[in-house]
Structure formats: C-alpha cells, structure tokens
Design a protein around this motif. Sequence first.
Motif, mmCIF file in Angstrom:
data_model
loop_
_atom_site.group_PDB
_atom_site.id
_atom_site.type_symbol
_atom_site.label_atom_id
_atom_site.label_comp_id
_atom_site.label_asym_id
_atom_site.label_seq_id
_atom_site.Cartn_x
_atom_site.Cartn_y
_atom_site.Cartn_z
ATOM 1 N N PRO A 88 0.831 -1.200 0.000
ATOM 2 C CA PRO A 88 0.000 0.000 0.000
ATOM 3 C C PRO A 88 0.875 1.263 0.000
ATOM 4 C CG PRO A 88 0.067 -0.956 2.189
ATOM 5 C CD PRO A 88 0.773 -1.932 1.283
ATOM 6 N N ALA A 89 0.228 2.379 -0.281
ATOM 7 C CA ALA A 89 0.970 3.644 -0.330
ATOM 8 C C ALA A 89 1.505 4.011 1.030
ATOM 9 C CB ALA A 89 0.070 4.759 -0.879
ATOM 10 N N LEU A 90 0.825 3.618 2.054
ATOM 11 C CA LEU A 90 1.263 3.886 3.415
ATOM 12 C C LEU A 90 1.284 2.559 4.177
ATOM 13 C CD1 LEU A 90 -0.847 7.079 4.190
ATOM 14 C CD2 LEU A 90 1.593 6.968 3.614
ATOM 15 N N ARG A 140 10.260 25.132 -0.672
ATOM 16 C CA ARG A 140 9.569 23.966 -1.217
ATOM 17 C C ARG A 140 10.620 22.947 -1.623
ATOM 18 N NH1 ARG A 140 4.205 24.358 -2.251
ATOM 19 N NH2 ARG A 140 3.281 26.431 -2.020
ATOM 20 N N LEU A 141 10.279 21.662 -1.301
ATOM 21 C CA LEU A 141 11.215 20.596 -1.583
ATOM 22 C C LEU A 141 10.563 19.603 -2.526
ATOM 23 C CD1 LEU A 141 11.280 21.315 1.750
ATOM 24 C CD2 LEU A 141 13.467 20.135 1.441
ATOM 25 N N PRO A 148 3.057 11.522 4.734
ATOM 26 C CA PRO A 148 2.616 12.356 5.841
ATOM 27 C C PRO A 148 3.493 12.061 7.064
ATOM 28 C CG PRO A 148 0.734 11.435 4.717
ATOM 29 C CD PRO A 148 1.926 10.744 4.147
ATOM 30 N N GLY A 149 3.916 13.115 7.676
ATOM 31 C CA GLY A 149 4.829 12.945 8.790
ATOM 32 C C GLY A 149 6.278 13.108 8.408
ATOM 33 N N VAL A 164 2.629 18.114 1.056
ATOM 34 C CA VAL A 164 1.829 18.515 -0.104
ATOM 35 C C VAL A 164 1.462 17.293 -0.931
ATOM 36 C CG1 VAL A 164 1.762 19.920 -2.189
ATOM 37 C CG2 VAL A 164 2.910 20.785 -0.148
ATOM 38 N N SER A 165 2.470 16.499 -1.238
ATOM 39 C CA SER A 165 2.251 15.274 -1.992
ATOM 40 C C SER A 165 3.464 14.385 -1.797
ATOM 41 C CB SER A 165 2.044 15.581 -3.476
ATOM 42 O OG SER A 165 3.264 16.013 -4.056
#
Length: 879
Positions: A88-90, A140-141, A148-149, A164-165
């Motif tokens: 999964p993505a997370l 911005r990176l 997240p986190g 952001v993404s």
Amino acid sequence: MRTALARSYVLRFTLLMALPAAIASVAPPAVSVAVSPPTYTIVAGASKTFSASVTNVSPKTVTWSVNGIIGGNTTVGKISDSGQYAAPALPPVPNVVKIRATSTAAPTVHGEAAVTVNNPVPSLSSVTPNLVNVGTFTIRLSGKNFVPGSKVLIDDKPVATFFVSATELKATATDTNPRDTVVGIANPDPGGTVSNKRGFRIAPPATVSVTPEKVTLRLGVPRQFRASVGNSLDRTVTWFVNGIKGGNALYGTINETGLYTPPAILPPSPIATSSTASVNISTAAGPSVDIKAVSNADPKASDASVVTLQNAIPLITSANPGKLVVGSQVQLVLAGTGFAPGAQVLLGSTPLTVNSLSPTTIVASGKAGAGFGGMLSVSLRNPDPGAANSNAMVLTVGPARQLMTAQTAARFLERTTWGPTPESIQHLQQVGIPAFLQEQFSAPVSDLPEPIAESTSITPAQRAFYLNAMTGQDQLRQRVTFALSQILVVSGVKTPQSQQLVPYMEMLSRNAFGNYFTLLRQVTLSPAMGRFLDMVNNRKETRGVEPNENYARELMQLFTLGLEQLHMDGTPKLDPATGKPLPTYSEADVKQFARAFTGWTYPTRPGETPRFPNPTYYAVPMIAFEEQHDTTQKTLLLGDVIPPGRTASEEIDLVLNNLRKNPNVAPFIAIRLIQRLVMGNPSGAYIGRVASVFEATGGDLWQTTKAIVTDAEADSPQAYQGKLREPVLFILSFLRNMNATVTTDNNLNGYARNMGEDLWFAPSVFNYFSPFYRVNGQVAPEFQVSTPSVALNRVNFIYRASRNGLGATVQIDLAELERLAFDPASLVEALNQALMHGSMSAAMKSSVLTALGATSDVRVRARNAAYLVGSASQFQVEP
C-alpha cells in the motif's frame, strides 16, 4: 496341459480380486502449500512477487489473499493471481501483513508469508529557493517517497513541514544565522529513514544597488538605470520616481527595465526624498528627482539615485523665411524641440526679441546682419539650468538691391581693398561701382597717429598700418599708397626709424589720388628719399668729385621710364637696324640729371640755424643751398636744355616737366600699377587703355586707378592666373574675409616678415620682387619671395589664425563658422563664397568635406575648414 493353464488363470484372478482391499488398507499422502519467500520486508508502494508450491494435489493453483482478503485492498496492499504483491501507499497498522496462498484443489490447505511494510526512503531532488535571507522563510522541496509525517531537516534539525504530496513538501523556518548548510527529508517510522542532502544557503539580508548613483540629465534624453540585487535569487525590482511607482508626467516615468524618461518640462523645484538625496543640490544646478529600486524579494531592500534635471539641448528643424535682406527687420518662425522658457535666439551673433515660445515653436524678430559668405545662421540658447546651444539653421542673406552678383562685387573689392568683408560686398552690390569709387575718393584718410610718427621705433607705425588696413574706410587709397611705396621705394633697410618712414608714407597717401608728377616732386624733395638714394647733401662737382647719381638713375629707371622705350601697349620699341629694344636713357643722361639734383640738404630743425649740411630732420621737405647747386647748362631727354643760372628748385621742375613729356612714363606706370593692384601679366590692350588715361590726364592717379580697377580685363578669368597674394595682402585679405578684429599692438608684420615681405623694409630700391619675375614663362612677380620655407610659413599662419593662435591682439570671429559647422556642406560653401568668391573646384569641395567628416565637434570642424580653405592654393592665388 489344459489343467495347468487353468490353475494359473485361477491364481491370477484370485490375486486381482484381492488388490482393492489391499489398497484400501494404506493412508494417502498430505496436501501442502508453501509460500516463498516466507518473510519479506517491503516499503510502501513497492511490489514483490511471491510464489506458491502446492504438493500432493491437483490442480496446483492457489488463491492469493492479504490479511484474509482475497486479492487484498489499498490498506493492506494488493496481490495479483500470479502472486505479485503491491504494498500500500502507506504502511498499514500494524505494518505486518499476511500473504496467503490457498489451494484451489484443497481449499483448506494454504501457505503464508509474513510481510513487513515500512515507509519508503525519501529522495530529495531540489530545494526552492536554495538561497534565502535570514529571518522567516518558506521553501519547497521536490523529490519522491514523501509521506505524511515527513520532516524537513536543516542542519539535521527538523523544521515545520507541510506535506503537499509524495513528491513535494513545504517547510517554514526562522533562522538568523547566515551560513551555507544542507537540507534533507526524514520519513517517520515504521522504517524511518533520511533522504540524501542538498546544499542550501541562508544569506544576510537582501541588498539593492542602483547605478548610476548620481547623474545629470537633460530633458528629452532617456537614461537607463540598473539595479543590482544581492543575497537573493530573485533579482527583480520595482522602480519608483519620487515615491511614485513607474513615475508620472511631472517627474518623469520609468519602465520595468529601469529606463527613465525625463518630463517634458522641468519640475517646479528641487526635490529629494531618499537618504542619498540629502546632498545639497542648488537650484542653479537644476531640480532633482529620486529614482528608487525596491527588491521584489524583500521590499525592505532598496536603493535610490539622484537625477539632476537640466533644460534640453534645443534642436531647430526648420526656420522661415529662409532668405533674408541684410539690414531689414525680420520675423523668424523656428520649429524644433527642446525650446525652454527664457531661450535666446541668435541671428548670426545678434540676439533677437522672442515674441512667443513653446517647447516646439519660437517666433522671434530683429535685424538681419551681413552674415558670412552670403549665409547667416539662426540658432538659440536655452538658459540655465544646463544652458546649451542648439544646432544652427543656415539662411541666405543679401542686399535688397543687387546691381551685381556677390561674386562680382567680391572680385572688384579684391583689387580695391585689403580684402572683401561681408558688409563691403553687400554694400557694393547695393550702391554699384561708380558710387563706391566716389565714396573711396572722399573717404577720410587713415593717417598714422602723431605719437607713432614721432617715434624712433618703426614697430608702432607698422602696427598702425595693419590696423588701418583692417578698419580704415579709405581702402582704395591705402591699396594705391602701398602700390606706390613699392614703385617709389624708400626702405627701412637704410631708413629704419618711424620719423623717417612715416612722413614719407603719409606723403604717398595724401597724393595717392593726385597727380603723379606732383607726387614725384614731393618724393624728390623728401628727406627720407634723399637719404635712401643719396640726394641729400649732394653737392655740385667739387675738386673733381662729381654729384651722386643714385637718385637721378632710379628716377628714370624705376620711377618713370624704365630701361626700354615702350609702345603704349607696353611692348618694347625696337631699333630697326639691330632689332634690339631702344634704351630710354644713357649714362650721360644720368650725369646731366644728377647735376640738376644738387644743393639740397635736410630741412632746418625748429629753433636751429640753417646750414649745409643740416643735421637730419624728416618732418618737412629738404631745402636748397644755392651755393651748393650746379647752375651750369644741362641737356635733358628729348633734347630739352636747362639754361645756366637756374635755381635748384627751378631745375627740379624742369627735370620733372621733361619726364612728363616722355611717352614712356604712361605705359611704364600703367604696367607697375596694374601689377600691384590687379595682375602680374596684363595684356597689351589693357596696358594701352590704362596708359592712355594716364597720358590724357597728365598723370592723374585717381583717373588712372579707376581705369585699372574698372577695366573689363581686370574682372576676367585671366586676371588672376598666377596672381599670388603677396604676404601683406595675403594676411590682410584672410583676416578681413574672416571678420577678424585687430588691435593697435598687433604683431602681424612679424608674420609678413616670415613670409618674405617685411613692411617698408624692401631689400633694395628694386622692391621685394622684380616686376619681370617669371614662373613657367609667365610674369608672376610675387612668386619671387615664395621659397619653400616661406610657403610653409604661409600655411602655418593660416593654421594659427584659424585657431585664434595669433594672440589676443588678432582674433577671428569663429562663432558664426561654428554655427555653420552643424551643416558641413553649408560651412564649406560659405568659405567658398567668402574666401574664393564661388570659384572653389568640385574636387576641392569634396576633399574638404571628406576631411571635415573626421569629427563631429563643430568647434574643431570650423577651425579645420578655415585652415584647409585659407591654406589652399586656390585662395593663396587670387580667385
């Protein structure tokens, strides 16, 4: 046999029948499913293919599930029918999932693998911006595997981070320590990892520097300003004029690139709004405005430049009317740009009255002057601040009444004055030649001042001569006087003092328009001539010493007859027997004349007793002592006889009357005067016409002069072929043509001396040059003194004069030439008309224009043009 076979068959049958029972009594092998690999650690979003091994059952296919969910889902990950697991993505919670393969043939049989799903390893590709200023900033990176986190690390210390993404994070931090550092990304547990690092700079506060820092600008002239932004990747700025973004019409405008355009008119007063504008700028220097650049990256960062504004350089594009009448009241309408309130309009050097004015139009009125070369410039000057001259428009100017062309008038003045001036040309055009000659006849005589006449130094008298030549009204009288001084020569070589030469020159001047034989009597009795040619104190023959013959010989050879008898056309009379020219006199005649010129001494000084010889005194004619005079009979020319017993004064008159009757005097004097006033090689017809007038009038110099200067040949092209301007005339003609001013303490004779003609100091009684000197077969007397060094001195004189390098006592008016120099073609044509009377060749014009193209400086251009034309052979040899 048959029985044996039967028993074998029965046995076989029995065995076959017992086989199923035997099989039924044995247990089948177990079905199993094994998943490979049995354990695995994977990062979120990655994939892994698992395999299932099914034994003891067919078919060997399986059904895949994740955490009991067939095929899985987005939370725990998905798995395909082929066993490819996509994490999964997370990471799920918990982050260990079971991958199960269930046998389709034996649904109760399955195999499992334990899979640990961790966060991915972050990858940092860029930081924007990678340079920030101290204080609070946001960056911005960009990269991948952000979750997240995820935390942004600066110097390995986390800062406030916004997800952001998966490919972008935003972070905000406050930092007051300028330095070069690194930035990274830390992903959280499970599997918490740190990304690669990227360089990052925390810089001091942004700076702005504007150039130029201070500048003076004229209205109508834009100026590019540049802003240099330091300590910032954003180097853009916003421009202000006096605090107004982009400026306005009152103070000028500025665009986004920093190009400032001054206002159309000056602001009402000096203004200074920035710290850099605190410099004291006087109103006289012009009002000032601020040009400010503010950093778009940091509005607190700015810099300003002070602009001092001045009036525009005015530009005239047209002037009407284009043709003016000299001396008349004119109203000119000038069109152009940059005309400022208070502008002064000049017509030549004359200020005009400004009747109305706008930035593009001026109406002005005044009186038209003479101009230069038939041209007159109109220009204007804007006032302070930044007073500046405009270009010049060239107008033509001439008299209202034109009885002849300017060229014809100028050529006439070449032979009747020391050189034409614009005023004299236009005057002659209006009044005509007869009236002009009458004016010259009646003009007041330019005598030498008495203090000069009494001086022992000749220099003051020479200076006065040049001043009179430049300014005197009696131009023709002066020219004739100078001509007579080169015929009836008395030279400072022997009589160098002012009290010797000045009375003699004044005597020539007073008699320049009188009778030649009357003048000869005064010349004969002049103490200066008496000393120069040894007639003074000349005694009658005493103890075998005969009278001095110098004056008697030169009177005939140089003053009246010449060496050869002449026809009226100047050609020699020939002896029929020998074919050789007939002589005018013999040595015996000289002796007879010398005896007649005895008994004379200097006049008696005031308060002294007369005696022979008297001490030197030159103020009045010589006096006779009869006891020193030869009273014997004398035989003169033409068979005339002086009877014995005549006085010294009577014999002077008898000798001059004898010469008056001699037909040789008329052509001889005609040739000499024509050579000095007009040309070196006159035709026989020209000589004959002038000689006839001289003879018919009994030697009237005025009538003879008029005949010389008005003769048709005097204005013909042949008249000036080979007529080199002798040094004195060369100097004066150039200066008069160029509107020069000369004062009493001038040193012009020093230049004439360097050219071979020291005024009144002819090398001998034969003058500076012979009337018979030839160049390439043509009579050209003046060329006799034109040596190579003299030629160079002539050119050097023009060079110095054209740059006003002759000293404060001689100044050429170059202002009008400089105004005309805005248009090189007009400048050259004006010099053509002024110096060459329109005779400049096309080739010379082209050459001069090419040379003038080497500079745009009108001052240099005017001087170069005057030098090139004045030193040209086409000017030095009279046009």
